[in-house]
Design a protein around this motif. Structure first.
Motif, mmCIF file in Angstrom:
data_model
loop_
_atom_site.group_PDB
_atom_site.id
_atom_site.type_symbol
_atom_site.label_atom_id
_atom_site.label_comp_id
_atom_site.label_asym_id
_atom_site.label_seq_id
_atom_site.Cartn_x
_atom_site.Cartn_y
_atom_site.Cartn_z
ATOM 1 N N ILE A 204 67.818 1.514 -14.890
ATOM 2 C CA ILE A 204 67.854 0.833 -16.221
ATOM 3 C C ILE A 204 67.865 1.552 -17.265
ATOM 4 O O ILE A 204 67.554 2.658 -17.436
ATOM 5 N N ASP A 205 68.555 0.748 -18.384
ATOM 6 C CA ASP A 205 68.752 1.392 -19.704
ATOM 7 C C ASP A 205 67.575 1.480 -20.514
ATOM 8 O O ASP A 205 67.267 0.500 -21.048
ATOM 9 N N GLY A 206 66.998 2.739 -20.920
ATOM 10 C CA GLY A 206 65.818 2.846 -21.519
ATOM 11 C C GLY A 206 65.954 2.284 -23.116
ATOM 12 O O GLY A 206 64.858 1.791 -23.433
ATOM 13 N N THR A 207 67.006 2.090 -23.365
ATOM 14 C CA THR A 207 67.056 1.533 -24.730
ATOM 15 C C THR A 207 67.028 0.101 -24.885
ATOM 16 O O THR A 207 66.686 -0.456 -26.070
ATOM 17 N N THR A 208 66.754 -0.464 -23.530
ATOM 18 C CA THR A 208 66.375 -2.115 -23.484
ATOM 19 C C THR A 208 65.189 -2.318 -22.906
ATOM 20 O O THR A 208 64.746 -3.323 -22.667
ATOM 21 N N ILE A 209 64.305 -1.230 -22.723
ATOM 22 C CA ILE A 209 62.940 -1.327 -22.274
ATOM 23 C C ILE A 209 61.799 -1.489 -23.255
ATOM 24 O O ILE A 209 61.960 -0.719 -24.426
ATOM 25 N N ASP A 210 60.745 -2.412 -23.285
ATOM 26 C CA ASP A 210 59.738 -2.541 -24.352
ATOM 27 C C ASP A 210 58.599 -1.811 -23.886
ATOM 28 O O ASP A 210 57.692 -2.395 -23.052
ATOM 29 N N PHE A 211 58.298 -0.593 -24.284
ATOM 30 C CA PHE A 211 57.342 0.219 -23.574
ATOM 31 C C PHE A 211 55.824 -0.217 -24.451
ATOM 32 O O PHE A 211 54.849 0.056 -23.622
ATOM 33 N N SER A 212 55.878 -0.782 -25.296
ATOM 34 C CA SER A 212 54.584 -1.489 -25.929
ATOM 35 C C SER A 212 53.755 -2.275 -24.808
ATOM 36 O O SER A 212 52.612 -2.471 -24.955
ATOM 37 N N LYS A 213 54.550 -2.885 -23.902
ATOM 38 C CA LYS A 213 53.846 -3.638 -22.893
ATOM 39 C C LYS A 213 53.342 -2.991 -21.445
ATOM 40 O O LYS A 213 53.110 -3.321 -20.595
ATOM 41 N N MET A 214 53.525 -1.471 -21.589
ATOM 42 C CA MET A 214 53.388 -0.615 -20.450
ATOM 43 C C MET A 214 52.079 0.340 -20.937
ATOM 44 O O MET A 214 51.835 0.576 -22.094
ATOM 45 N N GLU A 215 51.620 0.925 -19.868
ATOM 46 C CA GLU A 215 50.496 1.916 -20.065
ATOM 47 C C GLU A 215 51.456 3.532 -20.027
ATOM 48 O O GLU A 215 52.097 3.770 -18.935
ATOM 49 N N ARG A 216 51.073 4.249 -21.059
ATOM 50 C CA ARG A 216 51.656 5.494 -21.244
ATOM 51 C C ARG A 216 50.890 6.530 -20.241
ATOM 52 O O ARG A 216 49.813 6.380 -20.268
ATOM 53 N N GLN A 217 51.610 7.309 -19.571
ATOM 54 C CA GLN A 217 51.234 8.317 -18.747
ATOM 55 C C GLN A 217 51.750 9.677 -19.029
ATOM 56 O O GLN A 217 53.088 9.775 -18.969
ATOM 57 N N ASP A 218 51.100 10.573 -19.808
ATOM 58 C CA ASP A 218 51.548 12.076 -20.048
ATOM 59 C C ASP A 218 51.080 13.057 -19.291
ATOM 60 O O ASP A 218 50.478 12.713 -18.199
ATOM 61 N N GLY A 219 51.739 14.122 -19.297
ATOM 62 C CA GLY A 219 51.716 15.250 -18.453
ATOM 63 C C GLY A 219 50.387 15.968 -18.746
ATOM 64 O O GLY A 219 49.875 15.854 -19.955
ATOM 65 N N ASP A 220 50.040 16.976 -17.947
ATOM 66 C CA ASP A 220 48.812 17.766 -18.367
ATOM 67 C C ASP A 220 49.347 18.936 -19.335
ATOM 68 O O ASP A 220 50.344 19.592 -19.147
ATOM 69 N N GLU A 221 48.518 19.257 -20.005
ATOM 70 C CA GLU A 221 48.788 20.589 -20.932
ATOM 71 C C GLU A 221 47.696 21.613 -20.882
ATOM 72 O O GLU A 221 46.356 21.187 -20.664
ATOM 73 N N PRO A 222 47.919 22.938 -20.689
ATOM 74 C CA PRO A 222 49.321 23.366 -20.445
ATOM 75 C C PRO A 222 49.933 22.727 -19.203
ATOM 76 O O PRO A 222 49.243 22.524 -18.138
ATOM 77 N N PRO A 223 51.398 22.838 -19.137
ATOM 78 C CA PRO A 223 51.984 22.331 -17.834
ATOM 79 C C PRO A 223 51.504 22.951 -16.773
ATOM 80 O O PRO A 223 51.842 24.526 -16.839
ATOM 81 N N PRO A 224 51.099 22.335 -15.561
ATOM 82 C CA PRO A 224 50.902 23.169 -14.210
ATOM 83 C C PRO A 224 52.108 23.463 -13.666
ATOM 84 O O PRO A 224 52.552 22.341 -12.616
ATOM 85 N N PHE A 225 52.966 24.492 -13.607
ATOM 86 C CA PHE A 225 54.025 24.473 -13.071
ATOM 87 C C PHE A 225 53.648 24.998 -11.405
ATOM 88 O O PHE A 225 52.720 25.205 -11.211
ATOM 89 N N PHE A 226 54.950 24.785 -10.750
ATOM 90 C CA PHE A 226 55.000 24.692 -9.399
ATOM 91 C C PHE A 226 54.956 26.400 -8.774
ATOM 92 O O PHE A 226 53.953 26.799 -7.890
#
Length: 631
Positions: A204-226
């Motif tokens: 789907i086209d991200g410019t047409t998504i309403d993120f305000s109705k969703m729960e944000r999920q961020d990555g860990d800091e510092p990034p745990p590399f593989f």
């Protein structure tokens, strides 16, 4: 006769094929990697992510063996997390979102710049066999290429058929042709071939998504590399988003099941789907009591507007797909860029394989990845590197075979399951499949497997020495913890802050750290002995120390279980052993002759073999060996 001759030919350039080709080439074999489309090397056909529970551990194992997947995602990832961080170490695992385009391009660059490795864009239609041994391949344009070993990693391309509603058309992946002739080779040579099914959601086209109705999920800091070899660095991480299906979503699906190629009257799909990654219509049918299901909205890259709504895989018609997406909070006005579809494809029964992934029917022929009935990039890559190593050993004329035990790696668990039990549905790895999962953690993959990577020339001496130094330091730190004594007046404030019982008498730092609620980092200020100039090494060492100390009892128990397991695994069964001499049931003899296990342990895990028959088999194996030795 030949247009070119190679030591190893790899058919298919997906995640299994890339690891197989790189391993063989890096071991000194002249290698050719055949692909239908060079522009789609290491393509992420489905979700734009690497890792996950158990899967992330497999990626770390591939890295410890000298593979490429971990380094590739570290260089091209856009978000990194450790899953199950609050749970025990046996179920923790890394996961990363990928920039799909960058992931594909970097892997292609690595492959194209690897010595001994040629990339050839042709479809392999047949494999040449003489006297039960692989001799080469024939392509769709009639070209013939000789090889000592062939690794087949065809993914979903063997007679692949795509479904969107009742519309069906051939394809190994959307917009790419299927490989329709290679299945005939397997059938002609007596392999059992079946059909499986998988699928993918819309994009789907991200410019047409309403993120305000969703729960944000961020990555860990510092990034745990593989990768064990990736140096720490900062990156700009991109968030993912969580939303859910609704009762309206479920109503739309139920009212349109008659238009599904899986559930409609015109049932077009016969292949078995992925149980643990079902389509959205599968979820609604099989879990009618659930009011909603997760939908993870994941970015496909840094330089694209495409998003992947993980959890909405479907084969329903396009107009129904639109209604489903628009019934989900935040996606009411989302525009679909690419349709969802299901794909059905051939696989070859993996019980035809040895644990080396060489076929029992044809010498020098190896299968890896989805052709063996698995699903997932990580499972495919894990098989790929094992097949690549063994194909190289075979092509180089080595007597040695590379087999990973169930006690050594999740890769070993997976391959053992495949070759002994086969598959009735697409196979996916979980921590629950491993008996010794506390030993098979993501954090100690280098300890378990780097010795093999170094042995086969896939890791440098410097890399291997670094691993040895790390675990020697772990041992030293644990001994220091036992030596350091902490008085109540020095440590009680820390214990109380952690919710732990204060000391009444002096105890060693080791005894205090065994308390589950006391983290090592809280004790460090009292332990100047536990310091290193190398901050990265210190972090890795402290993680290992804490796990080894806190889970000492459980680890010792599993190590004892491994000793018992190893007694059976160490009993090798001669290739020419005559099972007809063993006084067990006819059915058991037939199973053993068909499966041809390499060890007594593998024989014990075969379906239909009774536990009481194993001691009898052991006696007759010993008699056979003595007779062969003339004693």
């Amino acid at each position: 006769m030949w247009d070119a001759v190679y030591d190893v030919i790899v058919v298919g350039a997906g995640h299994a094929g890339c690891e197989a080709a790189l391993a063989a080439a890096r071991m000194g074999c002249r290698t050719a990697l055949f692909t239908i489309n060079v522009d789609r090397i290491a393509e992420m056909s489905c979700n734009p992510a690497i890792g996950g529970v158990a899967k992330g551990t497999v990626v770390r194992e591939i890295d410890a063996l000298g593979g490429e997947m971990a380094k590739n995602i570290d260089e091209t990832g856009i978000q990194f997390r450790i899953l199950n961080r609050r749970k025990g170490p046996a179920v923790r695992s890394p996961r990363a979102q990928a920039d799909k385009h960058a992931y594909r391009e970097r892997m292609r660059k690595v492959i194209e710049n690897t010595p001994n490795l040629d990339v050839i864009q042709q479809i392999v239609d047949d494999i040449i066999v003489e006297d039960g041994r692989v001799k080469g391949v024939v392509t769709h344009i009639g070209a013939r290429y000789g090889a000592k070993a062939v690794v087949v990693t065809t993914g979903t391309f063997l007679r692949g058929k795509i479904f969107i509603g009742f519309n069906e058309f051939e394809g190994g992946r959307m917009w790419e042709p299927a490989a329709n002739k290679l299945t005939e080779f397997y059938v002609r040579h007596g392999f059992r071939v079946g059909r499986l099914k998988t699928g993918t959601p819309v994009r789907i086209d991200g410019t047409t998504i309403d993120f305000s109705k969703m729960e944000r999920q961020d990555g860990d800091e510092p990034p745990p590399f593989f990768s064990h070899w990736t140096e720490p660095r900062e990156i700009e991480q991109i968030p993912c988003w969580l939303t859910y299906t609704t009762p309206e979503t479920h109503r739309i699906i139920r009212e349109n099941l008659h238009r599904s190629p899986m559930y409609g009257e015109c049932k077009l799909i016969s292949g078995v789907g992925v149980r643990y990654c079902p389509s959205i219509e599968d979820k609604i049918v099989k879990f009618p009591e659930k009011e909603r299901h997760h939908v993870f909205v994941e970015p496909e890259g840094r330089n694209t507007v495409e998003f992947y709504p993980n959890g909405t895989s479907t084969s329903l018609p396009y107009d129904v797909q639109e209604k489903i997406i628009h019934s989900i909070p935040g996606l009411e006005n989302a525009k679909i860029i690419r349709p969802a579809y299901a794909i059905e494809y051939d696989f070859v029964d993996p019980t035809h394989l040895y644990p080396t992934l060489e076929t029992k029917i044809i010498k020098g022929l190896f299968n890896a990845g989805q052709i063996n009935g698995t699903t997932g990039y990580e499972e495919a890559a894990g098989q790929g590197i094992v097949a690549g190593i063994n194909a190289a050993l075979y092509a180089l004329g080595k007597d040695e075979r590379f087999v990973l035990g169930r006690d050594e790696a999740y890769i070993g668990v997976m391959i053992d399951d495949l070759v002994n039990r086969g598959v009735r549905e697409p196979y996916r790895l979980f921590t629950s499949r491993a008996e010794y999962r506390l030993l098979l953690r993501y954090d100690n993959a280098d300890y378990r497997l780097a010795k093999y990577g170094y042995k086969f020339g896939l890791l440098t001496r410097e890399q291997y020495e670094r691993v040895k130094k790390k675990y020697e330091t772990v041992k030293v730190f644990i001994e220091k913890l036992k030596e350091v004594k902490l008085k109540p007046q020095h440590v009680n404030s820390i214990l109380e802050a952690c919710g732990s019982t204060p000391l009444k008498e002096t105890k060693s730092a080791y005894e205090i750290l065994r308390r589950p609620e006391v983290p090592l980092d809280k004790l460090l200020e009292l332990l100047p002995e536990l310091q290193l100039d190398d901050e990265r090494l210190l972090k890795e060492v402290l993680e290992e120390v804490e796990i080894e100390v806190k889970y000492e009892g459980y680890i010792k128990r599993q190590l004892e279980e491994v000793k018992k397991f190893r007694k059976l695994e160490n009993v090798k069964i001669p290739e020419d052993f005559d099972y007809d001499t063993v006084p067990i049931s006819t059915e058991e003899r037939q199973k053993l002759k068909e499966m041809r296990p390499l060890t007594l342990g593998q024989a014990a895990r075969l379906e239909g073999i009774r536990p009481a028959s194993i001691p009898i088999l052991a006696i007759y194996i010993e008699k056979w060996k003595r007779r062969k030795n003339g004693s």
